[in-house]
Scaffold this motif. Structure first.
Motif, mmCIF file in Angstrom:
data_model
loop_
_atom_site.group_PDB
_atom_site.id
_atom_site.type_symbol
_atom_site.label_atom_id
_atom_site.label_comp_id
_atom_site.label_asym_id
_atom_site.label_seq_id
_atom_site.Cartn_x
_atom_site.Cartn_y
_atom_site.Cartn_z
ATOM 1 N N PHE A 24 -15.191 -8.470 -12.019
ATOM 2 C CA PHE A 24 -16.782 -7.243 -11.599
ATOM 3 C C PHE A 24 -15.924 -6.695 -10.551
ATOM 4 O O PHE A 24 -15.062 -7.754 -9.395
ATOM 5 C CB PHE A 24 -17.908 -7.631 -11.126
ATOM 6 C CG PHE A 24 -18.509 -8.875 -11.520
ATOM 7 C CD1 PHE A 24 -19.421 -7.872 -12.426
ATOM 8 C CD2 PHE A 24 -18.866 -10.163 -12.582
ATOM 9 C CE1 PHE A 24 -20.859 -8.173 -13.091
ATOM 10 C CE2 PHE A 24 -19.557 -10.797 -13.150
ATOM 11 C CZ PHE A 24 -20.516 -9.792 -13.628
ATOM 12 N N CYS A 41 -29.974 -7.104 -11.794
ATOM 13 C CA CYS A 41 -29.488 -8.477 -13.518
ATOM 14 C C CYS A 41 -30.518 -8.987 -13.000
ATOM 15 O O CYS A 41 -31.206 -9.940 -12.074
ATOM 16 C CB CYS A 41 -28.780 -9.215 -12.172
ATOM 17 S SG CYS A 41 -27.376 -10.465 -13.190
ATOM 18 N N HIS A 43 -30.043 -12.048 -14.927
ATOM 19 C CA HIS A 43 -29.170 -13.321 -15.122
ATOM 20 C C HIS A 43 -29.150 -14.563 -13.456
ATOM 21 O O HIS A 43 -28.382 -14.321 -12.988
ATOM 22 C CB HIS A 43 -28.014 -13.398 -15.797
ATOM 23 C CG HIS A 43 -28.566 -12.943 -17.287
ATOM 24 N ND1 HIS A 43 -28.556 -14.197 -17.718
ATOM 25 C CD2 HIS A 43 -28.745 -11.929 -17.795
ATOM 26 C CE1 HIS A 43 -28.740 -13.497 -19.437
ATOM 27 N NE2 HIS A 43 -29.454 -12.733 -18.880
ATOM 28 N N VAL A 45 -26.604 -12.439 -11.172
ATOM 29 C CA VAL A 45 -24.779 -12.605 -11.114
ATOM 30 C C VAL A 45 -24.426 -12.774 -10.265
ATOM 31 O O VAL A 45 -23.810 -13.538 -9.295
ATOM 32 C CB VAL A 45 -24.604 -11.929 -11.568
ATOM 33 C CG1 VAL A 45 -22.678 -12.118 -12.097
ATOM 34 C CG2 VAL A 45 -25.207 -12.443 -13.721
ATOM 35 N N PHE A 46 -25.511 -10.615 -8.943
ATOM 36 C CA PHE A 46 -24.891 -10.824 -8.118
ATOM 37 C C PHE A 46 -26.434 -11.188 -6.615
ATOM 38 O O PHE A 46 -27.112 -11.900 -6.490
ATOM 39 C CB PHE A 46 -25.211 -9.824 -7.832
ATOM 40 C CG PHE A 46 -24.543 -8.618 -8.811
ATOM 41 C CD1 PHE A 46 -22.828 -8.746 -8.789
ATOM 42 C CD2 PHE A 46 -24.651 -8.293 -10.173
ATOM 43 C CE1 PHE A 46 -22.523 -8.382 -9.127
ATOM 44 C CE2 PHE A 46 -23.948 -7.755 -10.383
ATOM 45 C CZ PHE A 46 -22.408 -6.910 -10.564
ATOM 46 N N CYS A 62 -23.301 -13.755 -16.731
ATOM 47 C CA CYS A 62 -23.181 -12.209 -17.230
ATOM 48 C C CYS A 62 -23.443 -12.504 -18.781
ATOM 49 O O CYS A 62 -22.677 -12.606 -19.745
ATOM 50 C CB CYS A 62 -22.302 -11.567 -16.587
ATOM 51 S SG CYS A 62 -22.141 -9.333 -17.176
ATOM 52 N N ASN A 63 -24.519 -11.584 -19.435
ATOM 53 C CA ASN A 63 -23.934 -11.134 -20.824
ATOM 54 C C ASN A 63 -23.513 -10.105 -21.694
ATOM 55 O O ASN A 63 -23.616 -9.186 -22.400
ATOM 56 C CB ASN A 63 -25.457 -11.668 -21.402
ATOM 57 C CG ASN A 63 -26.636 -10.412 -20.856
ATOM 58 O OD1 ASN A 63 -26.123 -9.409 -19.984
ATOM 59 N ND2 ASN A 63 -27.214 -10.539 -21.718
ATOM 60 N N ARG A 64 -23.156 -9.364 -20.009
ATOM 61 C CA ARG A 64 -22.261 -7.539 -20.404
ATOM 62 C C ARG A 64 -23.372 -6.782 -20.580
ATOM 63 O O ARG A 64 -23.367 -5.306 -21.202
ATOM 64 C CB ARG A 64 -21.465 -7.907 -21.356
ATOM 65 C CG ARG A 64 -19.814 -8.372 -20.943
ATOM 66 C CD ARG A 64 -19.278 -8.852 -21.749
ATOM 67 N NE ARG A 64 -19.316 -8.981 -22.995
ATOM 68 C CZ ARG A 64 -18.908 -8.018 -24.080
ATOM 69 N NH1 ARG A 64 -17.442 -7.809 -24.226
ATOM 70 N NH2 ARG A 64 -19.547 -8.985 -25.451
ATOM 71 N N CYS A 65 -24.973 -6.802 -20.055
ATOM 72 C CA CYS A 65 -26.231 -5.958 -20.860
ATOM 73 C C CYS A 65 -25.232 -4.274 -20.114
ATOM 74 O O CYS A 65 -26.091 -3.070 -20.770
ATOM 75 C CB CYS A 65 -27.030 -6.438 -20.416
ATOM 76 S SG CYS A 65 -27.581 -6.036 -18.544
ATOM 77 N N GLY A 66 -24.890 -4.620 -18.715
ATOM 78 C CA GLY A 66 -24.252 -3.299 -18.202
ATOM 79 C C GLY A 66 -25.091 -2.286 -17.305
ATOM 80 O O GLY A 66 -24.980 -1.483 -17.018
ATOM 81 N N PHE A 67 -26.924 -3.230 -17.519
ATOM 82 C CA PHE A 67 -27.552 -2.608 -16.623
ATOM 83 C C PHE A 67 -26.326 -2.025 -14.999
ATOM 84 O O PHE A 67 -27.426 -1.196 -14.343
ATOM 85 C CB PHE A 67 -28.924 -3.028 -16.889
ATOM 86 C CG PHE A 67 -28.794 -3.036 -17.925
ATOM 87 C CD1 PHE A 67 -29.790 -1.738 -18.244
ATOM 88 C CD2 PHE A 67 -30.099 -4.280 -17.859
ATOM 89 C CE1 PHE A 67 -30.509 -2.031 -19.857
ATOM 90 C CE2 PHE A 67 -31.445 -4.174 -19.532
ATOM 91 C CZ PHE A 67 -30.910 -3.490 -20.123
ATOM 92 N N CYS A 68 -26.651 -2.795 -14.351
ATOM 93 C CA CYS A 68 -26.024 -3.180 -13.137
ATOM 94 C C CYS A 68 -24.720 -1.807 -13.289
ATOM 95 O O CYS A 68 -24.571 -1.045 -12.171
ATOM 96 C CB CYS A 68 -25.427 -4.182 -12.352
ATOM 97 S SG CYS A 68 -23.791 -4.740 -13.446
ATOM 98 N N ILE A 79 -17.189 -3.486 -14.435
ATOM 99 C CA ILE A 79 -16.849 -4.800 -15.424
ATOM 100 C C ILE A 79 -15.492 -4.816 -16.128
ATOM 101 O O ILE A 79 -15.629 -3.480 -17.054
ATOM 102 C CB ILE A 79 -18.086 -5.432 -16.739
ATOM 103 C CG1 ILE A 79 -19.291 -4.992 -15.204
ATOM 104 C CG2 ILE A 79 -17.687 -6.184 -16.949
ATOM 105 C CD1 ILE A 79 -20.688 -5.050 -16.143
HETATM 106 S S1 SF4 Z 1 -23.819 -6.500 -17.028
HETATM 107 FE FE1 SF4 Z 1 -26.419 -7.388 -17.458
HETATM 108 S S2 SF4 Z 1 -26.414 -9.338 -16.843
HETATM 109 FE FE2 SF4 Z 1 -23.985 -8.886 -15.836
HETATM 110 S S3 SF4 Z 1 -23.677 -8.718 -14.093
HETATM 111 FE FE3 SF4 Z 1 -24.272 -6.548 -14.856
HETATM 112 S S4 SF4 Z 1 -26.845 -7.085 -15.383
HETATM 113 FE FE4 SF4 Z 1 -25.744 -8.870 -14.822
#
Ligand code: SF4
Ligand code: SF4
Length: 91
Positions: A24, A41, A43, A45-46, A62-68, A79
């Protein structure tokens, strides 16, 4: 700050993780410390540090959903695949 027990747990989990390692990049200069990424997030992560900046304490989750990244209003978060570390930058 993670406890020693938690660090050991995540080191073990990291070895078994099915997700690719990610890094990150958080541009502190652009970040307005809104906390959206921390709250969004699922999960966890932060966490927010003492100054309110996000810090990736559990990148292995992190599952790389990309929301953040997509929800950051200041484009302060990126990311990068392949390193599994967090890097904050002031530039
Ligand atoms: S990409 Fe998704 S899982 Fe990864 S840190 Fe961002 S919100 Fe969380
Ligand atoms: S969403 Fe963007 S601006 Fe808000 S705390 Fe996270 S990195 Fe900073």
């Amino acid at each position: 700050m993670l406890s020693k027990k938690t660090k050991v747990k995540y080191t073990e989990k990291k070895k078994k993780s099915k997700y690719p390692k990610v890094s990150f990049y958080i541009f502190d200069k652009w970040c307005k410390r809104c906390g959206i990424c921390v709250e969004l997030c699922t999960h966890k992560v932060f966490i927010a540090d003492d100054e309110g900046y996000p810090r990736a304490v559990k990148p292995i989750e992190c599952n790389r959903c990309g929301f953040c990244v997509t929800r950051c209003p200041d484009f302060a978060l990126r990311i990068i695949e392949g390193r599994g570390e967090e890097q904050n930058t002031k530039s």
